[in-house]
Design an enzyme around this catalytic site. Structure first.
Site, PDB file in Angstrom:
ATOM      1  N   CYS A   2      10.650  88.927 -30.866  1.00 61.97           N
ATOM      2  CA  CYS A   2      11.200  88.399 -29.613  1.00 61.97           C
ATOM      3  C   CYS A   2      10.252  87.100 -29.450  1.00 61.97           C
ATOM      4  O   CYS A   2       9.403  86.784 -30.456  1.00 61.97           O
ATOM      5  CB  CYS A   2      10.704  89.194 -28.394  1.00 61.97           C
ATOM      6  N   ARG A  55      14.309  88.475 -25.834  1.00 59.58           N
ATOM      7  CA  ARG A  55      14.264  89.811 -26.442  1.00 59.58           C
ATOM      8  C   ARG A  55      15.202  89.943 -27.664  1.00 59.58           C
ATOM      9  O   ARG A  55      16.472  89.411 -27.513  1.00 59.58           O
ATOM     10  CB  ARG A  55      14.666  90.726 -25.343  1.00 59.58           C
ATOM     11  N   LEU A  56      14.843  90.415 -28.732  1.00 60.35           N
ATOM     12  CA  LEU A  56      15.799  90.546 -29.989  1.00 60.35           C
ATOM     13  C   LEU A  56      15.707  92.298 -30.007  1.00 60.35           C
ATOM     14  O   LEU A  56      14.669  92.735 -30.380  1.00 60.35           O
ATOM     15  CB  LEU A  56      15.345  89.829 -31.034  1.00 60.35           C
ATOM     16  N   GLY A  82       7.028  91.763 -31.525  1.00 56.75           N
ATOM     17  CA  GLY A  82       6.454  92.722 -33.005  1.00 56.75           C
ATOM     18  C   GLY A  82       7.133  94.058 -32.791  1.00 56.75           C
ATOM     19  O   GLY A  82       8.000  94.353 -32.343  1.00 56.75           O
ATOM     20  N   ASP A 106       8.624 100.984 -28.379  1.00 58.45           N
ATOM     21  CA  ASP A 106       7.155 100.733 -28.605  1.00 58.45           C
ATOM     22  C   ASP A 106       6.354  99.945 -27.672  1.00 58.45           C
ATOM     23  O   ASP A 106       5.187  99.900 -27.656  1.00 58.45           O
ATOM     24  CB  ASP A 106       6.978 100.160 -30.151  1.00 58.45           C
TER      25      ASP A 106
END
Length: 609
Positions: A2, A55-56, A82, A106
């Protein structure tokens, strides 16, 4: 993967909420390519703290993974870039301790891990990460970077505020300060081939080093080390069998393949990427997608070995032929993708372009394999090189005289620097201090001072001495700290993220590296067997014809292409000094490598010159 951003005003007189939001929106927009799937902004009620996020989506693709994210009562906020590969194990442990989760991400694991263990949580994370975390209870801001610098994190500070982002250009476009060129960056770029952390091309903007976190508390800013590559594990000695190494590698690659989005692998045809394909094929139930670059120039193409591995493991194999014409056509986009100048990274740009066209959102790459498993030829000469480095005291008084030496011998000038730094630059340096002085308006002493300021220091503020380490250990740590952190990983991040692609690097798993670095150097080096720890562990997975073939670096025929269209490329480079014109003449005559004129092109296109 991201793009993150944030602002913290150090005094009570924060600007309006609209002003803070506008700066965050500008940084988010500058990093839109890093996260095309979602966007978010959070501001504290008094507007002193604000986070931005692009965001990816890779893990938990639902809206529950939206960032910035908070804990249940909104006292802790995070903006995070990450992957934490052991997040599922940590999540189970935290659930057992009474923590409640609202998502499968996560990101939320990091929040609860910090709630439970404080800053000790940072050492528990196996992964790549950079994040800003605001603790509203204690009024503390943490900016945290992973152990080896896989993910980028930069910050700007003045007497009123601190701002941070994933990219230098995002900070420059924030409107929070007037960006000015850092002229020292050109000098270190010509020395190293990249701009080493913490320096950047913009004055006042610094990079957070690997294994560190920055703490802002009560208006005070301090840098802290939570992992030191140079001291952690020193004195430990391990012996590991081939079976144990294979098991560790299998576990590591399996964790790196965890994804809720399409994932593939870069396959160059070398040992490292081939090992990842072999390990990935045993870990993943579905068919792997592999991606390779090939060239019309046969001496640079590794198609034979790529197809050998792809056929052996029945992958969905894709190839992209990069020609001189395609290279020239795409170069404006390559220069645009560079957040910080580097002579490397072009290969990652093209293979990432290919991955995006294949519909992938994440890939595995063999980056780090040479540094960890001693794959570079100079590792086998480490003891001899250590002895040569003792010549440094003889060279310190020569200064500019070494530029009279022919070709590669000019690199001996680096030995006049601190012994360990001099040895590293003799292997990795681009232009000698005297040559850099000729290419810029600096003196040799200024160049030497800047070079020395780039070396890692121990807890006492002194450089790490050669006698402290076995020569193989010293070289391995320098390669990880220097070439890997400052060049390969930065290039991998910016070039893949230019295509909204996450690149994962299993060979930089913390447990794997700590295990390998604790093995005695003589067991890591075998003059007859390349990367002996890796290849013996995977002896039944990798064809012997691949293991024992001559080593090729994953590089492009850039030298050939520069010569084919020399007038075009020379016109785009820095040629306003006799020294720069001499570089091109020496390249045309075959005296110096293509990396030197290429560095002048990068310097010009990056507005460093």
């Amino acid at each position: 993967m991201c793009g993150i951003a944030g602002i913290y005003y150090l005094c009570n007189d924060a600007p309006s909420q609209e002003g803070t939001r506008f700066a965050l929106e500008r940084m988010n927009q500058a990093q839109a390519h890093r996260g095309p799937d979602d966007e978010g902004i959070w501001q504290s009620p008094n507007s002193r703290v604000g986070f931005g996020h692009r965001r990816l989506s890779i893990i938990d693709l639902s809206s529950a993974g939206h960032q910035p994210m908070s804990n249940e009562d909104g006292s802790i906020w995070i903006t995070y870039n990450g992957e934490i590969y052991n997040y599922q194990l940590l999540r189970e442990e935290l659930l057992g301790l009474g923590h409640i989760f609202r998502s499968q991400s996560d990101t939320e694991v990091i929040i609860h891990a910090y709630e439970e263990w404080g800053i000790d949580a940072f050492r528990r994370f196996r992964g790549m990460f950079a994040f800003g975390l605001w603790d509203g209870h204690c009024h503390k801001l943490y900016l945290v970077k992973d152990r080896f610098g896989i993910k980028p994190l930069y910050y700007y500070q003045d007497q009123d505020k601190i701002a941070f982002a994933s990219e230098v250009r995002a900070l420059s476009k924030s409107g929070l300060f007037q960006p000015h060129k850092n002229h020292d960056a050109l000098i270190v770029f010509l020395l190293f081939g990249s701009v080493p952390i913490p320096m950047t091309t913009v004055k006042g903007v610094l990079g957070i080093p690997a294994g560190h976190f920055l703490l802002v508390e009560n208006g005070h800013i301090s840098m802290h080390c939570y992992y030191d590559l140079w001291t952690d594990g020193i004195g430990e000695e391990k012996t590991i069998s081939a079976d144990e190494m294979r098991h560790l590698l299998q576990e590591t690659v399996a964790q790196h393949l965890i994804s809720d989005a399409p994932i593939g692998l870069f396959l160059s045809g070398g040992i490292d990427s081939s090992a990842l394909v072999a390990l990935g094929a045993t870990a993943k139930k579905s068919r792997l997608t592999t991606l390779s670059i090939i060239f019309d120039e046969a001496e640079y193409s590794e198609q034979k070995y790529q197809q050998l591995i792809a056929g052996r493991y029945h992958t969905d194999h894709r190839e992209l032929t990069v020609t001189s014409e395609l290279f020239q056509e795409e170069m404006p986009k390559v220069f645009q993708a560079m957040d910080q100048p580097s002579i490397d990274g072009v290969n990652t740009y093209f293979v990432s372009l290919m991955a995006k066209k294949a519909g992938l959102k994440a890939v595995l790459a063999g980056t780090g394999g040479d540094e960890v498993f001693c794959g570079y030829p100079h590792f086998k000469r480490a003891c001899l090189l250590s002895k040569i480095s003792k010549l440094g005291f003889c060279l310190r008084s020569l200064n500019g005289l070494t530029c009279c030496l022919p070709g590669k011998w000019q690199k001996l000038a680096f030995l006049g620097l601190d012994r360990s730094l001099g040895l590293y630059l003799m292997l990795r340096g681009l232009f000698s201090p005297a040559e850099v002085a000729q290419l810029t308006d600096a003196t040799i002493k200024e160049v030497q001072r800047l070079a020395t300021s780039m070396q890692p220091l121990n807890g006492d503020g002194h450089s790490h001495q050669m006698g402290t380490y076995h020569p193989v250990d010293m070289l391995s740590r320098w390669e990880i700290h220097g070439y890997l952190q400052n060049q390969l990983l930065k290039d991998t991040d910016c070039m893949s993220m230019a295509h909204s692609l996450e690149t994962r690097v299993p060979f930089l798993d913390p447990l794997l590296i700590s295990t390998v670095l604790a093995i005695r150097p003589k067991e890591r080096i075998n003059p007859k067997v390349p990367k002996v720890l890796l290849t013996q562990a995977l002896s039944q997975f990798l064809p012997q014809t691949l293991v024992y073939r001559p080593k090729m670096t994953f590089t492009f025929p850039i030298g050939e292409w520069l010569k084919q269209k020399a007038s075009f490329w020379q016109a785009t480079s820095q040629t306003n000094t006799p020294a720069a014109r001499q570089v091109w003449q020496d390249f045309a005559a075959g005296i110096v490598s293509w990396t030197r004129p290429w560095a002048l092109i990068i310097a010009e296109m990056s507005n460093l010159s």
